[in-house]
Structure formats: C-alpha cells, structure tokens
Design a protein around this motif. Structure first.
Motif, PDB file in Angstrom:
ATOM      1  N   TYR A  54     -10.299  11.514   4.588  1.00  0.00           N
ATOM      2  CA  TYR A  54      -9.625  10.655   5.530  1.00  0.00           C
ATOM      3  C   TYR A  54      -9.796  10.893   6.632  1.00  0.00           C
ATOM      4  CZ  TYR A  54      -6.950   9.823   1.099  1.00  0.00           C
ATOM      5  OH  TYR A  54      -6.643   9.486  -0.048  1.00  0.00           O
TER       6      TYR A  54
ATOM      7  N   TYR B 272      -7.783  10.045  10.519  1.00  0.00           N
ATOM      8  CA  TYR B 272      -6.812   9.351  11.112  1.00  0.00           C
ATOM      9  C   TYR B 272      -6.851   9.514  12.728  1.00  0.00           C
ATOM     10  CZ  TYR B 272      -4.111   8.996   6.681  1.00  0.00           C
ATOM     11  OH  TYR B 272      -3.933   8.655   5.453  1.00  0.00           O
TER      12      TYR B 272
ATOM     13  N   VAL C  89       0.596   8.152  14.369  1.00  0.00           N
ATOM     14  CA  VAL C  89      -0.747   8.273  13.482  1.00  0.00           C
ATOM     15  C   VAL C  89      -1.355   7.219  12.960  1.00  0.00           C
ATOM     16  CG1 VAL C  89      -1.821   9.837  11.955  1.00  0.00           C
ATOM     17  CG2 VAL C  89       0.133  10.789  13.352  1.00  0.00           C
TER      18      VAL C  89
ATOM     19  N   PHE D 250      -4.296   5.080  10.229  1.00  0.00           N
ATOM     20  CA  PHE D 250      -5.307   5.237   9.462  1.00  0.00           C
ATOM     21  C   PHE D 250      -6.741   4.807  10.093  1.00  0.00           C
ATOM     22  CE2 PHE D 250      -7.574   5.351   5.746  1.00  0.00           C
ATOM     23  CZ  PHE D 250      -8.144   4.099   5.451  1.00  0.00           C
TER      24      PHE D 250
ATOM     25  N   PHE E  89      -7.467  13.274  13.410  1.00  0.00           N
ATOM     26  CA  PHE E  89      -7.155  14.166  12.269  1.00  0.00           C
ATOM     27  C   PHE E  89      -7.874  13.815  11.214  1.00  0.00           C
ATOM     28  CE2 PHE E  89      -3.759  16.434  13.953  1.00  0.00           C
ATOM     29  CZ  PHE E  89      -2.852  15.385  14.775  1.00  0.00           C
TER      30      PHE E  89
ATOM     31  N   ARG F 237      -7.431  15.055   0.056  1.00  0.00           N
ATOM     32  CA  ARG F 237      -6.486  14.971  -1.083  1.00  0.00           C
ATOM     33  C   ARG F 237      -7.091  15.413  -2.587  1.00  0.00           C
ATOM     34  NH1 ARG F 237      -5.151  10.718  -4.861  1.00  0.00           N
ATOM     35  NH2 ARG F 237      -6.550   9.342  -3.771  1.00  0.00           N
TER      36      ARG F 237
ATOM     37  N   ALA G 119       1.483  14.562  -9.076  1.00  0.00           N
ATOM     38  CA  ALA G 119       2.174  13.433  -8.628  1.00  0.00           C
ATOM     39  C   ALA G 119       2.442  13.423  -7.254  1.00  0.00           C
ATOM     40  CB  ALA G 119       3.680  13.067  -9.274  1.00  0.00           C
ATOM     41  N   LYS G 120       2.396  14.653  -6.627  1.00  0.00           N
ATOM     42  CA  LYS G 120       2.942  14.524  -5.112  1.00  0.00           C
ATOM     43  C   LYS G 120       1.747  13.972  -4.265  1.00  0.00           C
ATOM     44  CE  LYS G 120       5.610  18.625  -5.057  1.00  0.00           C
ATOM     45  NZ  LYS G 120       5.868  19.935  -4.568  1.00  0.00           N
ATOM     46  N   ASN G 121       0.557  14.134  -4.894  1.00  0.00           N
ATOM     47  CA  ASN G 121      -0.625  13.435  -4.005  1.00  0.00           C
ATOM     48  C   ASN G 121      -0.718  13.655  -2.539  1.00  0.00           C
ATOM     49  OD1 ASN G 121      -2.843  12.009  -4.594  1.00  0.00           O
ATOM     50  ND2 ASN G 121      -2.097  10.096  -4.333  1.00  0.00           N
ATOM     51  N   ILE G 122      -0.426  14.839  -2.238  1.00  0.00           N
ATOM     52  CA  ILE G 122      -0.305  15.057  -0.885  1.00  0.00           C
ATOM     53  C   ILE G 122      -1.704  15.115  -0.132  1.00  0.00           C
ATOM     54  CG2 ILE G 122       0.288  16.747   0.773  1.00  0.00           C
ATOM     55  CD1 ILE G 122       2.341  18.011  -1.090  1.00  0.00           C
ATOM     56  N   GLN G 123      -1.713  14.476   1.060  1.00  0.00           N
ATOM     57  CA  GLN G 123      -2.665  14.768   1.838  1.00  0.00           C
ATOM     58  C   GLN G 123      -2.701  15.811   2.750  1.00  0.00           C
ATOM     59  OE1 GLN G 123      -4.124  11.113   3.883  1.00  0.00           O
ATOM     60  NE2 GLN G 123      -3.614   9.826   2.133  1.00  0.00           N
TER      61      GLN G 123
ATOM     62  N   PHE H  22      -3.644  17.818   6.093  1.00  0.00           N
ATOM     63  CA  PHE H  22      -4.312  17.302   7.439  1.00  0.00           C
ATOM     64  C   PHE H  22      -4.767  18.721   8.223  1.00  0.00           C
ATOM     65  CE2 PHE H  22      -3.007  13.204   8.294  1.00  0.00           C
ATOM     66  CZ  PHE H  22      -2.278  12.889   7.186  1.00  0.00           C
ATOM     67  N   GLY H  23      -5.999  18.408   8.692  1.00  0.00           N
ATOM     68  CA  GLY H  23      -6.504  19.627   9.612  1.00  0.00           C
ATOM     69  C   GLY H  23      -5.814  19.432  10.802  1.00  0.00           C
ATOM     70  N   ALA H  24      -6.130  20.353  11.727  1.00  0.00           N
ATOM     71  CA  ALA H  24      -5.601  20.800  12.989  1.00  0.00           C
ATOM     72  C   ALA H  24      -5.795  19.639  13.878  1.00  0.00           C
ATOM     73  CB  ALA H  24      -5.748  21.903  13.617  1.00  0.00           C
TER      74      ALA H  24
ATOM     75  N   TYR I  38       6.819  10.718   2.714  1.00  0.00           N
ATOM     76  CA  TYR I  38       6.553  12.040   3.252  1.00  0.00           C
ATOM     77  C   TYR I  38       7.352  12.250   4.539  1.00  0.00           C
ATOM     78  CZ  TYR I  38       2.248  11.592   0.284  1.00  0.00           C
ATOM     79  OH  TYR I  38       1.529  11.303  -0.605  1.00  0.00           O
TER      80      TYR I  38
ATOM     81  N   SER J 283      -1.091  20.164  14.636  1.00  0.00           N
ATOM     82  CA  SER J 283      -1.373  19.167  13.361  1.00  0.00           C
ATOM     83  C   SER J 283      -0.123  18.740  12.921  1.00  0.00           C
ATOM     84  CB  SER J 283      -2.421  19.769  12.489  1.00  0.00           C
ATOM     85  OG  SER J 283      -2.660  18.927  11.629  1.00  0.00           O
TER      86      SER J 283
END
Lengths: 117, 109
Positions: A33, A35, A43, A45, A91, A95, A102-106, A108-110, B33, B42
C-alpha cells in the motif's frame, strides 16, 4: 523484527520534476500500500497492490501516479510531474497474506517526506 | 463511503489525569486500529480490535470497541508526558485503512 523500509527519508524536488519513492516491504508479505499524509492532516489511502497489479486506488491516485514492483523486493511510487500540493509524507505499508491472521495488520514504514518547491 | 470521526482533535491534559478519546465510524467494519504518531515519525500500531466488546490494555492506554454503536474509545489513565503524540484510529473493511483526523495529545506538568 521485520520492518518496512522506505528511502529516501526526505526528498526535495522542483515542481514539474519526476520523483520515485522506494519501499522494501516485509519479505513474506504480498499486499502493498501507499498512503499520504499532508502536514497536520490525516493519513489518506492512495493505492493497493497485489499480484503485480493495482487492486484498488483512491481519487488522489490520478494519472500522475504509478506504482511498480520492479524486482522481488522493491515497491515504488512514481510521481511523473510533481505539483506543490504533492508535498506530504508518503507511507508505504505491507500486509501478510496469511488469512488465518485475523489481525491482518498493515505494517507501516517510517515514511518519505516529499517537499515540492 | 466509510467515514471515521475522532474527537477531540486537540487535547491538553495534566499529568496524572484521565481522559478518553472517541472514534466513531459510519459503516460496518472488520477491524479497528489505534496508532500513535510522534512528530515527523511513522505510525506505531497500538491496538487492533476485532470484535464487539473487545478491550485491550497496554500500560496507561486502554482501547475498547462497541460495534453496535460503531464506537471505539482510547482511555488514558494517569497521563505522563511520554504519552504526548497524535493518536489515530483507523477502520478497515477488506482494506485499505480509513483513518480519522487524529487527536493531538499534549500532556503537561
């Protein structure tokens, strides 16, 4: 701990120039992704990418933007002809494809701060 | 269209006090989240809430989710200066994430 890496951390460019922002997602992730965050704002998308093609994009992601996965590790965002309003923090996120997670967390980079002059 | 509203947008609180940040969203979602962002940095994932009634706690922060009310709260207990940051909630429904505008928290002595 694996992390998403973005380069450069800060890019300064002249209006009308092309820029390429680079991202190295977490190695076993396959969903990517971009953003954008304009200073002081939320933020937003831009685009999602899976299986070597765009899976979804927002209204912001117009013809001036493109994404590419040129090799097995990098994921790039290109802005063809930058405008002043493109100045923002960009950003990259990735994923895991493990649907059992189930958390399916994305993750993120810095971020890359793009300044268009 | 999925919309996410946070309030307050700015919060100045004294050390040792408690406060709650609210996050409302407009349509059914899969996950909620909470992220923390320090200036120029970040997004750091704090909590992921998956189901109605979910409550998670980490240190002085506690997040909860009420899917029927489409509301999540982030409660701060006995604030300390280190908690000063911007806190975002974000919601996804088959990704991508839709973020709220963020709550800029300043904890003062």
């Amino acid at each position: 701990e694996p992390e998403v890496t973005q380069t450069p951390s800060h890019q300064v460019t002249q209006m009308g120039q092309e820029v390429i922002l680079r991202c190295v997602p977490i190695s076993n992730h396959l969903y990517f992704y971009w953003y954008r965050q304009i200073l002081g704002q939320k933020v937003e998308f831009l685009v999602s990418f899976y299986n070597n093609e765009i899976s979804e994009k927002s209204e912001i992601f117009d013809d001036q933007f493109s994404v590419e996965r040129p090799d097995g590790s990098n994921f790039t965002l290109k802005i063809r002809s930058t405008k002043l309003e493109d100045s923002a923090m960009y950003f990259c996120a990735s994923r895991d494809t493990n649907l059992a997670d189930a958390k399916n967390i994305q993750y993120f980079g810095a971020g890359t701060r793009l300044s268009v002059l | 269209e999925l919309k996410v509203e946070q309030n307050p947008l700015f919060l100045s609180m004294q050390e040792g006090k408690n406060y709650t940040i609210y996050c409302n969203y407009s349509t059914t979602s899969d996950r909620l989240y909470w992220y923390r962002q320090d200036p120029g940095k970040s997004l750091e994932s704090l909590f992921v809430l998956l189901s109605n009634g979910a409550v998670k706690q980490e240190g002085r922060l506690m997040a909860s989710l009420d899917t029927k009310a489409r509301l999540s709260t982030l409660h701060i207990t006995a604030a300390v200066h280190d908690l000063s940051a911007t806190y975002f909630c974000a919601v996804d429904r088959d990704t991508p994430l839709v973020f709220g505008k963020g709550t800029r928290l300043s904890v003062i002595a």
